[in-house]
Design an enzyme around this catalytic site. Sequence first.
Site, mmCIF file in Angstrom:
data_model
loop_
_atom_site.group_PDB
_atom_site.id
_atom_site.type_symbol
_atom_site.label_atom_id
_atom_site.label_comp_id
_atom_site.label_asym_id
_atom_site.label_seq_id
_atom_site.Cartn_x
_atom_site.Cartn_y
_atom_site.Cartn_z
ATOM 1 C CD GLU A 297 51.611 89.793 32.937
ATOM 2 O OE1 GLU A 297 50.871 90.673 32.459
ATOM 3 O OE2 GLU A 297 52.439 89.135 32.255
ATOM 4 C CG HIS B 40 67.839 64.700 33.853
ATOM 5 N ND1 HIS B 40 68.335 65.968 34.003
ATOM 6 C CD2 HIS B 40 66.531 64.747 34.270
ATOM 7 C CE1 HIS B 40 67.371 66.759 34.490
ATOM 8 N NE2 HIS B 40 66.276 66.027 34.653
ATOM 9 C CG HIS C 231 66.883 68.574 38.307
ATOM 10 N ND1 HIS C 231 66.584 69.807 37.745
ATOM 11 C CD2 HIS C 231 68.067 68.198 37.766
ATOM 12 C CE1 HIS C 231 67.549 70.141 36.903
ATOM 13 N NE2 HIS C 231 68.458 69.185 36.906
ATOM 14 C CG LEU D 147 63.549 73.183 35.590
ATOM 15 C CD1 LEU D 147 63.891 72.436 34.301
ATOM 16 C CD2 LEU D 147 64.780 73.289 36.485
ATOM 17 C CG HIS E 176 66.557 64.331 39.110
ATOM 18 N ND1 HIS E 176 65.565 64.209 40.066
ATOM 19 C CD2 HIS E 176 65.919 64.519 37.928
ATOM 20 C CE1 HIS E 176 64.386 64.316 39.489
ATOM 21 N NE2 HIS E 176 64.569 64.498 38.189
ATOM 22 C CG HIS F 130 41.785 92.062 28.782
ATOM 23 N ND1 HIS F 130 42.114 91.456 27.584
ATOM 24 C CD2 HIS F 130 42.797 92.918 29.054
ATOM 25 C CE1 HIS F 130 43.266 91.934 27.154
ATOM 26 N NE2 HIS F 130 43.698 92.819 28.020
#
Length: 637
Positions: free
Chosen positions: A395, A255, A64, A114, A24, A457
């Site tokens: 979370e 990119h 990257h 990311l 990249h 759950h």
Amino acid sequence: MFDNVTKSVRVVSAAAVEKANSGHPGMPLGMADVGVAIYKTALKVSNKNPDWINRDRFVLSAGHGSMLLYSLQHFNGFDISMDDIKNFRQLGSVTAGHPEKDFQLGIDTTTGPLGQGFANGVGLAVAERYLSSVLGEDIIDHYIYGIVSDGDLMEGISTEAAELAGLWKLGKIIYFFDDNNISIDGNVTKVSITNQKEKFLSMGWHVLEIDGHQESEIINAINQAQKVTNKPSLIIAKSTIGKYSPNKANSSGVHGSPLGKEEFELFLENIGYSGDPFVHSSEIYDYFNKERERDNKQYEEWKANLDKKLSNDDNFKIMWNKFNNIDFQSLSLEWSDDLASRVIGGKILNEMGKSNKFIIGGSADLAASTKQIVSNEVFGSENYGGNSLEFGIREHAMGGIVNGIALHSNLVPYGSTFLVFSDYMRPSIRLASLMETNSVFIFTHDSIFLGEDGPTHQPVEHLMALRLIPGLDVVRPANNNEILHAYRFAFENKNKPSAIVLSRQDMKYLEKNIKYDEFIRGAYEYSPGKDITIFASGSELEIAVEVSNLLVDLSIQVISVPMLNKLNDETLDLLNPNSEIFTIELGRSIGWDSYIKNIKKSFSIDSFGKSAPIVDLINEFDFAVENIAKEIKNLIN
């Protein structure tokens, strides 16, 4: 000279990608000015002592663009040679396609997925503030710098972590946002209408906007950000991806692909560079010398102060030794009740917290349910010395922040939620394993026996899904001293993450206790027998015991398996199971036969659960002890 150095960083980065025919180039070409300015004017790092605990951290969340990091580390005298750079993305090279944590090389975290680096940086900042409060600002006082991309900010984990950073007023975070409006598929404006400035301001951040190619603006922004101590800073740096590439700059084509031979030559001509792109003058290397010599001297001064404190302050010495030698061999708790393992585990964790201040963590808004509360001292802007973290319903960020805390030094961080919600944080758990951090994940409500909350759950596939992650130790204890061993094992485990898996429902107290050395093999013989063998984990160990009590005409060996992923041929040889083998676990059966051969039947859950009281679920899913005993007898006859 700044322009010459940024030129060299760009040339080396583009050349390495070109040589590898993979990578990249766009991000390093676009953010070279920011990177050089950070290393020249702000970053406190020692190339002689790269793992210095009080160094500034640099998080390339946009992983990257790894060649930007490698080239900067190379020119700053870290142990990344030009040969290493020439071997970019090659087998065995330290210059992997995305940065992989290596403190000796000055790589503070593994990034690429990311948003993860963004959250790691927040965890690093939590650790910095906590340790500064506990050990003193003369021991811990540093910044967390980072570069984040459009893609990072699109990921939900970044927003989750950013809000917590703003809430906790983590003023040591200074992130540069590479605002180039380009992603793999084209302009970011096609997929995002977010005003990032207003978004971050609303989350309590200090926000600046600059030209990412102007040295003076970059340096001035850093200086301003350092003065804002009660807010994390986001510096929005408007940049041109692939800068100096005549035909590919400001396009998605730069990119994630090499420039190509013709475009690379045009790039070198456009930037004004001739000769071997991997050979650069001594002036480039000398540019950062003064700063790194300053930092190496600061390390020596810091070390002298540390040694003095260790000699003169007995209380500090005790605390420092505990910080560097996490040990729970003497961990103990007496109980003989039929209780949920989450309840007993919570008591154990609280006891651990009383004797050691270097456990820090919390729950994703479920502390009242998971019971995993290390102390009543809540971390926040009014009390950075609190080691109980309130993550809110986040979370994924919890996982990334826990990893960041683990990456900082010797703190042992944990995060807790229901087992079914481990799906929300799986990428962070996977990275913990890849980085070999000592992150601890405590999951409760571990089976369909959580009852009336129903299939949304009730975890079914989750135990095996976690066991599939290489290097992750998944610990599911029964109600005896396995629970003590589980916590000792997870919180002493320095180079691997662990997942402790606990029940919602009460479990029968089992009289037999085992030695720690037996426990860490992954399985042990709970009771001997010569006719058949039943392997079981966690709450199902009591079922196996009850089955063996019912089948009085058979000699049944019961084997407890608190850590199935540690079971190997050597341990199986020691256990010497019978030829008639059964397993019992309230989860998918897939996977058991990878560890144990010739299983006659696995009593398991291979469909979604249902909303009902436990007594009804036992019958619905055919987990009544009498039924299991009857089927075993029929199968062996």
